[in-house]
Design a protein around this motif. Sequence first.
Motif, mmCIF file in Angstrom:
data_model
loop_
_atom_site.group_PDB
_atom_site.id
_atom_site.type_symbol
_atom_site.label_atom_id
_atom_site.label_comp_id
_atom_site.label_asym_id
_atom_site.label_seq_id
_atom_site.Cartn_x
_atom_site.Cartn_y
_atom_site.Cartn_z
ATOM 1 N N LEU A 222 45.447 -55.532 57.110
ATOM 2 C CA LEU A 222 46.375 -56.467 56.476
ATOM 3 C C LEU A 222 47.804 -55.932 56.538
ATOM 4 N N ALA A 223 47.945 -54.635 56.315
ATOM 5 C CA ALA A 223 49.279 -54.036 56.388
ATOM 6 C C ALA A 223 49.849 -54.132 57.799
ATOM 7 N N VAL A 224 48.983 -53.898 58.794
ATOM 8 C CA VAL A 224 49.432 -54.012 60.181
ATOM 9 C C VAL A 224 49.836 -55.444 60.490
ATOM 10 N N ALA A 225 49.084 -56.398 59.951
ATOM 11 C CA ALA A 225 49.398 -57.804 60.195
ATOM 12 C C ALA A 225 50.762 -58.169 59.620
ATOM 13 N N ARG A 226 51.130 -57.574 58.508
ATOM 14 C CA ARG A 226 52.412 -57.880 57.878
ATOM 15 C C ARG A 226 53.562 -57.211 58.615
ATOM 16 N N PHE A 227 53.275 -56.127 59.331
ATOM 17 C CA PHE A 227 54.321 -55.431 60.065
ATOM 18 C C PHE A 227 54.668 -56.233 61.322
ATOM 19 N N GLY A 228 55.901 -56.628 61.476
ATOM 20 C CA GLY A 228 56.310 -57.420 62.627
ATOM 21 C C GLY A 228 55.692 -58.800 62.635
ATOM 22 N N ALA A 229 55.374 -59.321 61.425
ATOM 23 C CA ALA A 229 54.645 -60.585 61.345
ATOM 24 C C ALA A 229 55.397 -61.720 62.030
ATOM 25 N N ALA A 230 56.708 -61.743 61.868
ATOM 26 C CA ALA A 230 57.468 -62.870 62.401
ATOM 27 C C ALA A 230 57.324 -62.969 63.915
ATOM 28 N N ARG A 231 57.432 -61.835 64.575
ATOM 29 C CA ARG A 231 57.372 -61.848 66.045
ATOM 30 C C ARG A 231 56.034 -62.352 66.550
ATOM 31 N N TYR A 232 54.938 -61.869 65.928
ATOM 32 C CA TYR A 232 53.621 -62.178 66.465
ATOM 33 C C TYR A 232 53.071 -63.505 65.957
ATOM 34 N N VAL A 233 53.339 -63.790 64.692
ATOM 35 C CA VAL A 233 52.754 -65.001 64.127
ATOM 36 C C VAL A 233 53.359 -66.249 64.749
ATOM 37 N N VAL A 234 54.649 -66.196 65.010
ATOM 38 C CA VAL A 234 55.287 -67.366 65.619
ATOM 39 C C VAL A 234 54.654 -67.678 66.956
ATOM 40 N N GLY A 235 54.478 -66.624 67.730
ATOM 41 C CA GLY A 235 53.851 -66.832 69.033
ATOM 42 C C GLY A 235 52.445 -67.343 68.901
ATOM 43 N N PHE A 236 51.744 -66.909 67.908
ATOM 44 C CA PHE A 236 50.351 -67.315 67.753
ATOM 45 C C PHE A 236 50.245 -68.758 67.277
ATOM 46 N N LYS A 237 51.086 -69.123 66.305
ATOM 47 C CA LYS A 237 50.995 -70.493 65.778
ATOM 48 C C LYS A 237 51.337 -71.532 66.837
ATOM 49 N N GLY A 238 52.137 -71.123 67.756
ATOM 50 C CA GLY A 238 52.499 -72.082 68.788
ATOM 51 C C GLY A 238 51.378 -72.416 69.719
ATOM 52 N N ALA A 239 50.274 -71.686 69.602
ATOM 53 C CA ALA A 239 49.166 -71.909 70.515
ATOM 54 C C ALA A 239 48.513 -73.246 70.280
ATOM 55 N N ASP A 240 48.497 -73.728 69.052
ATOM 56 C CA ASP A 240 47.808 -74.990 68.773
ATOM 57 C C ASP A 240 48.457 -75.652 67.559
ATOM 58 N N PRO A 241 49.617 -76.224 67.720
ATOM 59 C CA PRO A 241 50.325 -76.805 66.568
ATOM 60 C C PRO A 241 49.637 -78.016 66.001
ATOM 61 N N ALA A 242 48.695 -78.592 66.732
ATOM 62 C CA ALA A 242 48.047 -79.815 66.245
ATOM 63 C C ALA A 242 46.834 -79.528 65.379
ATOM 64 N N ALA A 243 46.459 -78.247 65.243
ATOM 65 C CA ALA A 243 45.240 -77.924 64.497
ATOM 66 C C ALA A 243 45.451 -78.169 63.017
ATOM 67 N N HIS A 244 44.505 -78.840 62.376
ATOM 68 C CA HIS A 244 44.621 -79.137 60.947
ATOM 69 C C HIS A 244 43.459 -78.552 60.145
ATOM 70 N N SER A 245 42.415 -78.058 60.799
ATOM 71 C CA SER A 245 41.244 -77.561 60.085
ATOM 72 C C SER A 245 41.592 -76.285 59.333
ATOM 73 N N LYS A 246 41.122 -76.214 58.107
ATOM 74 C CA LYS A 246 41.328 -74.996 57.335
ATOM 75 C C LYS A 246 40.363 -73.894 57.733
ATOM 76 N N PHE A 247 39.250 -74.265 58.352
ATOM 77 C CA PHE A 247 38.306 -73.252 58.816
ATOM 78 C C PHE A 247 38.892 -72.571 60.048
ATOM 79 N N PRO A 248 38.871 -71.254 60.093
ATOM 80 C CA PRO A 248 39.589 -70.566 61.178
ATOM 81 C C PRO A 248 38.994 -70.746 62.558
ATOM 82 N N LEU A 249 37.712 -71.101 62.664
ATOM 83 C CA LEU A 249 37.071 -71.208 63.965
ATOM 84 C C LEU A 249 36.905 -72.662 64.363
ATOM 85 N N SER A 250 37.242 -72.957 65.587
ATOM 86 C CA SER A 250 37.032 -74.284 66.158
ATOM 87 C C SER A 250 36.183 -74.115 67.407
#
Length: 997
Positions: A222-250
């Motif tokens: 969790l600590a590693v995930a918070r480190f540099g979160a902006a750089r990595y999370v932005v790139g990751f969220k852009g992978a599927d902006p249309a996803a609406h399911s709260k369950f992490p697996l599709s």
Amino acid sequence: MISSSQKSRVSHRRDASHAVGPESGRVAILCGVLFLSGTGALIFETLWLRLSGLAFGNSIWAAALILSSFMAGLALGNALAASSRIRRWRPLHFYVVLELFVAFSGCTIVFGLPVIGDLMRPVWQMLWNYQPALLGLRFVVSFLILLVPTTAMGLTLPVIIEDPLLRETEFGRAIGFLYGSNTLGAMLGAILGEAYLIGAFGLYGASLAAATTVCIAAVIALAVARFGAARYVVGFKGADPAAHSKFPLSFDASYRPPWRLLFVSFGTGLVLLALEVIWFRFLRLYVASSPTAFAMMLAVVLAGIGFGGVAAGAIHRRSRPLNRLLPLLLLLAALATLLSYLFFPGELIQVRTGVFDLRWWEIALLSTVLMFPVALISGVLFPSIAANVQASVGDRMNSTGITTSANTTGAAFGPLIASFVLLPGVGYQWSLIFCAGGYALLSGVAALPSSEPSRKSAVRTNSSRGELSEQLNLSGLVLIGLWVALILVLAIFPYGRAQTHFEHVSRPYRVDDKGHVLAHVVKRIEGTSDTYQLLRRDLFGEPYYYRLLTNAFSMSATNPLNQRYMRLFAYLPLALRPEAEDVLLICYGCGVTADALLHGPNVKRMDVVDISKEVFRLADFYAGINYSNPLRDPRVRAVVQDGRFFLQASPQQYDIISGEPPPPKMAGSVNLYTEEFFSLMKSRLKEGGIATFWLPIYQLKVEESKAILRAFHNAFPNASVWASADRDWIMMGIKGPGRKIEASELRQLWNDPRSGADLRRIGIEVPQQMAALFVMDGEEIDLITRDIAPLTDIYPKRLTDELWDDEANHRFAFRYLEGPSAFQRFLRSTLVKSIWPETLNESLESFFVLRQTRYLSEMVGSNELAELDLYLRRSHLRMPVLEVLGSDGFRVSIAERVAKKSQPPPLETMQDLVAGTLAQRDINGAIRLLENKKDRGSFSLGDTFLLIYLYCLNGDVDKAEALAATNAAAIKKDWFVDWLWEKLQTDFGFHPPENRE
């Protein structure tokens, strides 16, 4: 032409090459996370399998089904990863949730399994007569219980490798380091749990420690995930902006599986886990089957796999080179399987009659030579296969998931095939050869040209194509060389090598220190769970006794000393409950106790339970005095089952339950000596029923013996301990107060021709000797265990793997075998007063003194002629005379039978014939035999002293003096001669020769 996306990737890799430091740091941190995760997961796995065995049974089938349930859960988690994509969640966040869930559910299972076992007991009993349904239900329940946490475990590696934090790292490099670190963590968990946590904190405390370790891994992630979160999370969220399911697996699997590589992954998992079973079986011919030894062996395998994974990550730069290396690695694994067995250093291990004193470094050495090379290659193989799968599939999580799922599925089948097909079918040596052949077959499959397109194909220049062609030619030549080497090894393989290892186990019992043959192997069986060797020792050309070796341990024997305490397991409760009709024997051994139980005057039914069907198969190979196969008696029902689960699941109630399981420190045996097990025994007894159980104090530290006594007494308030002149003690528990036996009832056993002859043959010649077996009752157990915690299921490490102290054991035993004090305890005992007829207490103290004398004689030695004089002149018992002269009832019977066929009797039978005549107080007959031996020129100095004594005892003092004078030159002055002359002079008026030196 190179596409823009390919240019982007090339540029990205070029940029990443300038950031090796940050990349390496990120990979190292996540490796540390998976290291901790592996540590906790292995501890959980150990605890789950241990407790599942208690709840659902430890028979070979039950254990296999429980292990399959565990592997099936892992495979399901991998399969989910193989067929899904992560939406909305960052993978590291999902990983943290998975680990926290593993920690919570893992502890829940550890705390809940004992409760579930108790709740399911009525269901087991209801289905007892429907064994297939019972076995199926046990699998379903264990599968459902382990399904959730193992599924989460199976998801962790595929999920973490999907995180954008690792996208700048080459997949093959990342999977190698992460997989290797996770496995090295598991290695630490194997050692840490068994060597420290379970002993220090018990099973519950160990589960909390495992959960803490997993939670620490989650917090770091969790600590590693918070480190540099902006750089990595932005790139990751852009992978599927249309996803609406709260369950992490599709669920989204749009790729074509590379079946050839997946078959190789499946095969490597199957072969390695099959090899692990075969290796462990083989090592048990040299290593004690103790929990710590198993942990050490498992740690060596995991270390090899872990270091192999790390090595694969370190050398990995591109997928294609390792693709070409796959056939080579698989052939190397095949060669290593054979060569590590051929160069196994078994000769470094000293031959001994007990293997509990094998030091940890010896276990590590043997395990490393045999298993580490193949495990190391296997550790390189998995990341290599996964990297090649990823080159075809593309998605990192899907690639890791589908590769791991295939590998884990194969691993689920491997132990089943090894245990139920290979080992009982062809033995361990041919099983190793077949596994080597399996690796060779997989090498051929891996070498086949691939028809699956790679998503990482790139345009190559003419020079790179030429370089590739040279590499292919070189790898082809190496591949051919390895095939030639494998064929050569198989051609010159010493196929009789297995015999050498079997003989290593049996040698201490087959030959003496001078190389004289003592016994020979009658039957050898490589079964589903153990290797058995049945040895027969002959006397004068006839069977004398048998010894059953299980792996490297002498598990049971029919020699006279063992026959005594084994038959007392039956005769002690039969004497105190002569009306017994239904009896249960847990663990068959050599069938001695079973044979004695059938001598009960009213026994109508006997159930014999043993975990091994091979033990029952050997029953027809025993032959000899007073033995017939008990399993052929119509009153007997043989049940192949774990004894503990039998008590849980069988609805039958018994008058007598007797147990003679393997030694407490053998792997898997500790749970047959716990308070919970003894409580199960009590629950299956009828009111007034009696349980007897083995307590080998000479194989335990004093505190450990007391822990078992405390556990037994907690289950049986009306408990006591009984023993002959040895340290094979018998714990006896009565359900309820019991009842006082009339002297006439007690004498029935001695009056019956079969049981009476049997009792006299083992040295219990009169009912009073049964009373003189008394050691202590519950009040004394309370006194000596007041500061001792009982041995329980949750604290099994109250029995350690440490060696016992023989001197301390002797002091402890003699305190309770000392005649006068033991007699006084007998008279004061509340239990004795409630069950023993007082009319048989007359002259009872002399029998307690006799037990003390025989015990000291066996432990510290004695003046044998002084002992003989005591027994001949002050007792009418046969057995002490035989024992002091080095004989027994079985030897005498054989010697007499042989002597009838040959006149004069063979010289080798004379010692036993003399002992037999003296045991009958036939002094004249013994003198004639000794004179005959003297006339035939086979007369030792010991024979001379014995004949001198017998002449005096028979009133022929003149003959004694003449014989002493004739041999005066050979008689050297020492303490024994001084004692003997003084004894004979005082008692019989003997005049010693004057010219003695």
